[in-house]
Structures are given as structure tokens and as C-alpha cells.
Scaffold this active site. Structure first.
Site, PDB file in Angstrom:
ATOM      1  CG  HIS A 143      -1.718  -1.451   1.421  1.00 46.66           C
ATOM      2  ND1 HIS A 143      -1.188  -2.142   2.080  1.00 46.66           N
ATOM      3  CD2 HIS A 143      -2.843  -1.587   0.854  1.00 46.66           C
ATOM      4  CE1 HIS A 143      -1.947  -3.221   2.128  1.00 46.66           C
ATOM      5  NE2 HIS A 143      -2.976  -2.755   1.331  1.00 46.66           N
ATOM      6  CB  CYS A 144       2.190   3.615  -1.237  1.00 45.56           C
ATOM      7  SG  CYS A 144       1.838   3.048  -3.193  1.00 45.56           S
ATOM      8  CB  ALA A 145       2.355   2.822   3.765  1.00 47.44           C
TER       9      ALA A 145
END
Length: 373
Positions: free
Chosen positions: A330-332
């Protein structure tokens, strides 16, 4: 399809959003680029959108609401205004790459205020410890895009004010989903996308400015055309080039929808749906569910795993059955590192004002079928 990926974008939007965008394409020109009717109507639409946002988020002047392409654009403006190479910057353990990548590129001294998932008091104490050692800047997400963890942003903002550290708030997952009082926070900036909880089109975003920013782009603004420096005043200082007026017109209708529905009511609805989902998932054999014991610590986002199963495979399988979720990191990656899921990722489900309890029950049945397979 049952859409449960609103943490990425709210696909289901008020009908007025698409209608306003379509009308703008055919009837609105560019704000600040002429005295004729289509240009003046575009300028009025843009200013009305600023007014709606200023009212919703308690910004003292509409001119301090700046249009951006997305939250990433706004965060880059804010970060590059306040951070320099070697700056000591404190962030939470739940930040998105939209925060950490610009900081990495600048070469700052990055300090992570690490705390266990859903422990708001521990998060506050972690920020207190880091701030007591000094900070040139604090950047903090309001809500984790992976786990829905609501960080104690009001208390973190108070610590920043007491210690004279400027604060940038990433409101990507909270704007429109939770009350946000920008004036009370006393933050330097807050960045948010238009296409998530504000129910606007993709390619829109807002940057709330509590201080004078440095331009990220230079170019035409329709104002002070003789000078070769960017104008000193907002919003022109940050809005070089032609506006996405079709997107802004749609965003205006998204903001009006929020005013009619009430952010508090939407927050309550989303919280109830996530609680229902979490309780159902926990009853499944082999399910690992990341849900807060205190409902007030979690927004409309929930992550889970089926032990021994690849999360990407589960996400793809659910998509094939007509359930839109997102699986992976999730790009995190920092958030996953904090929660111990960096190696596995998670399956993330996220809700909006358009989801129903019946949809949640259908989703639970689909996951149960996969878990048993």
C-alpha cells in the site's frame, strides 16, 4: 461489484460530481485568464470551492486553500518549504511514501516516533520523546492508510506548538472521513487528495496553508505577469499553470455533499461498517485481523491476513469474485514495518459513505469461502 477500496479512491461518488465536471468541460474556461463569461464563471467556481473547503476545515481565509494535483503534490510543497538537507525531521511509524520519499531525497535526519499499532497514548509519548530531543519539522499522518489507525493528531499538534516545531499533517485518509479543524491544530500545512474522502475526481487535491510556502513550480498565474518571480500572495504563489477546472468543479460538489451529509455522520457510519467487518473476519479460522479494541482509534480502513495464504493471491481472487480490495504494501512500507507485516503485506478493505452493512456481510461470506478452500 462491491467496492471496498476507498482508501485508494472513492469510485462511488455523488451524481452531482460527474455532472459538474462534465458541465465544466463544456462551459468553463480558465480562471484568471480573461474577463469573458466562461473565464469569470471558472474563477467563481474555483473561489466557491475554496470557500467550501475553508468552511469545512476551519481555515481562516479561502485564499489559504491551494489547489494541487493530489496529496503527494501538496506534501512535496510543504516538505520542501520547511525541510532542508540535514534537518531533524520527526515522523510517525505509519507514514506513506508520499512523506518518506521526499524526505529521503532531501537528505534529512529522519527520526521515527515508533509506537505499537492502535496505541494512541504510546504514539503521543513517542512523539514527546523525539520532540524533547529537538526537531526542525514534524510530519504526521492523521490516519494510517494501511490500518486505519487514528493518530492523536490534536495532542501531537499541541506538543509541536509547545516546542515551536512546525507540523505538516497528511490528511489523505481523514479529510472528509473525520472532523479536521486546521485552525485549532495550528499546523503549518495540511495536505489532502480530492479523490478519496472528499468525493472529488482524481487529479485534484488541497493544501491548507498556515504559513507562507515556497513554490514547487514556477510559471504563469494570470497575475503580476510583468514580474519574473512568482507572486508573493496565495493562492497564486503555488498555482502555476492552467487549473484542472473540471476537477475543481467536481470537487466542489463533493464538498457540498459532505456538508449536507455531515462528516461526523459519515465517520460514524464508516466506523460501524469496519467494526462489523472486523468482528466477522475474526470469526474465520486462520484469519489475522488488525482491528483496534477501542473503536475510536480506527477509521474506515481495516487490514487482515489469512495465515499461510499469499495476500496478493487473495486480493486477486476477491477481485475476480466482484469484491474490490487492495493487497500488498500500500505504498507504506514504514507502516508495515511498524506492524510487523513488511514481509507479508496485508489485504486492505476500506469503506465510504456509499457502502452498506449488507455489502459487508456479502464480503464476509466471500472471504469465508476462500478461507475454507
Amino acid at each position: 461489484m462491491i467496492y471496498l477500496d476507498s482508501a485508494a479512491t472513492t469510485l462511488q461518488k455523488p451524481a452531482a460530481v460527474a455532472a459538474a465536471s462534465a458541465r465544466a468541460i463544456n462551459h468553463l474556461a480558465s480562471p484568471g485568464r480573461g474577463g469573458h463569461r466562461p473565464a469569470m464563471a471558472a474563477a467563481e467556481t474555483a473561489f466557491t470551492c475554496r470557500e467550501e473547503a475553508a468552511s469545512l476545515f476551519h481555515v481562516d481565509a479561502p485564499e489559504r486553500v491551494v489547489f494541487t494535483f493530489n496529496a503527494t503534490h501538496g506534501l512535496n510543497i510543504a516538505i520542501k518549504t520547511l525541510a532542508k538537507p540535514g534537518s531533524r525531521v520527526v515522523v510517525s511509524g505509519y507514514e506513506h511514501n508520499a512523506v518518506t520519499r521526499p524526505l529521503h531525497a532531501l537528505g534529512v535526519e529522519l527520526r521515527v516516533a515508533r509506537s505499537p499499532l492502535f496505541d494512541r497514548q504510546a504514539a503521543l509519548e513517542a512523539f514527546r520523546r523525539e520532540l524533547d530531543q529537538g526537531a526542525d519539522l514534524v510530519v504526521c499522518t492523521h490516519v494510517s492508510n494501511v490500518f486505519g489507525f487514528i493518530l492523536p493528531i490534536e495532542e501531537i499538534a499541541r506538543l509541536c506548538r509547545e516546542r515551536g516545531a512546525p507540523l505538516i499533517v497528511d490528511a489523505s485518509q481523514s479529510a472528509g472521513c473525520l472532523p479536521l479543524d486546521f485552525d485549532a491544530l495550528g499546523a503549518a500545512f495540511a495536505a489532502m487528495p480530492g479523490h478519496k474522502g472528499l468525493y472529488g475526481p482524481q487529479g485534484t487535491g488541497l493544501l491548507l496553508c498556515g504559513m507562507d510556502p515556497a513554490p514547487l513550480l514556477e510559471g504563469g498565474t494570470g497575475s503580476e505577469s510583468k514580474r519574473q518571480d512568482m507572486p508573493e500572495f496565495l493562492p497564486d504563489r503555488l498555482e502555476a499553470g492552467t487549473h484542472n477546472i473540471a476537477g475543481i468543479a467536481g470537487l466542489l460538489e463533493g464538498l457540498r455533499f459532505l456538508r449536507r451529509q455531515g462528516v461526523e455522520r459519515i465517520a460514524g457510519q464508516e466506523g460501524e461498517l469496519i467494526r462489523r467487518m472486523g468482528e466477522g473476519l475474526r470469526a474465520l479460522p486462520g484469519a489475522e485481523v488488525y482491528q483496534a479494541q477501542d473503536p475510536s482509534a480506527q477509521a474506515g480502513v481495516l487490514s487482515f491476513l489469512l495465515r499461510g495464504r499469499d495476500c496478493e493471491e487473495i486480493g486477486e481472487n476477491l477481485g475476480g469474485r466482484g469484491y474490490a480490495v487492495r493487497a500488498g504494501l500500500h505504498c507504506a512500507p514504514l507502516a508495515h514495518e511498524t506492524a510487523g507485516t513488511l514481509e507479508t503485506g496485508t489485504i486492505r478493505a476500506s469503506v465510504s459513505a456509499f457502502n452498506t452493512s449488507q455489502e459487508i456481510d456479502q464480503f464476509l461470506q466471500a472471504v469465508q469461502t476462500l478461507a475454507a478452500g
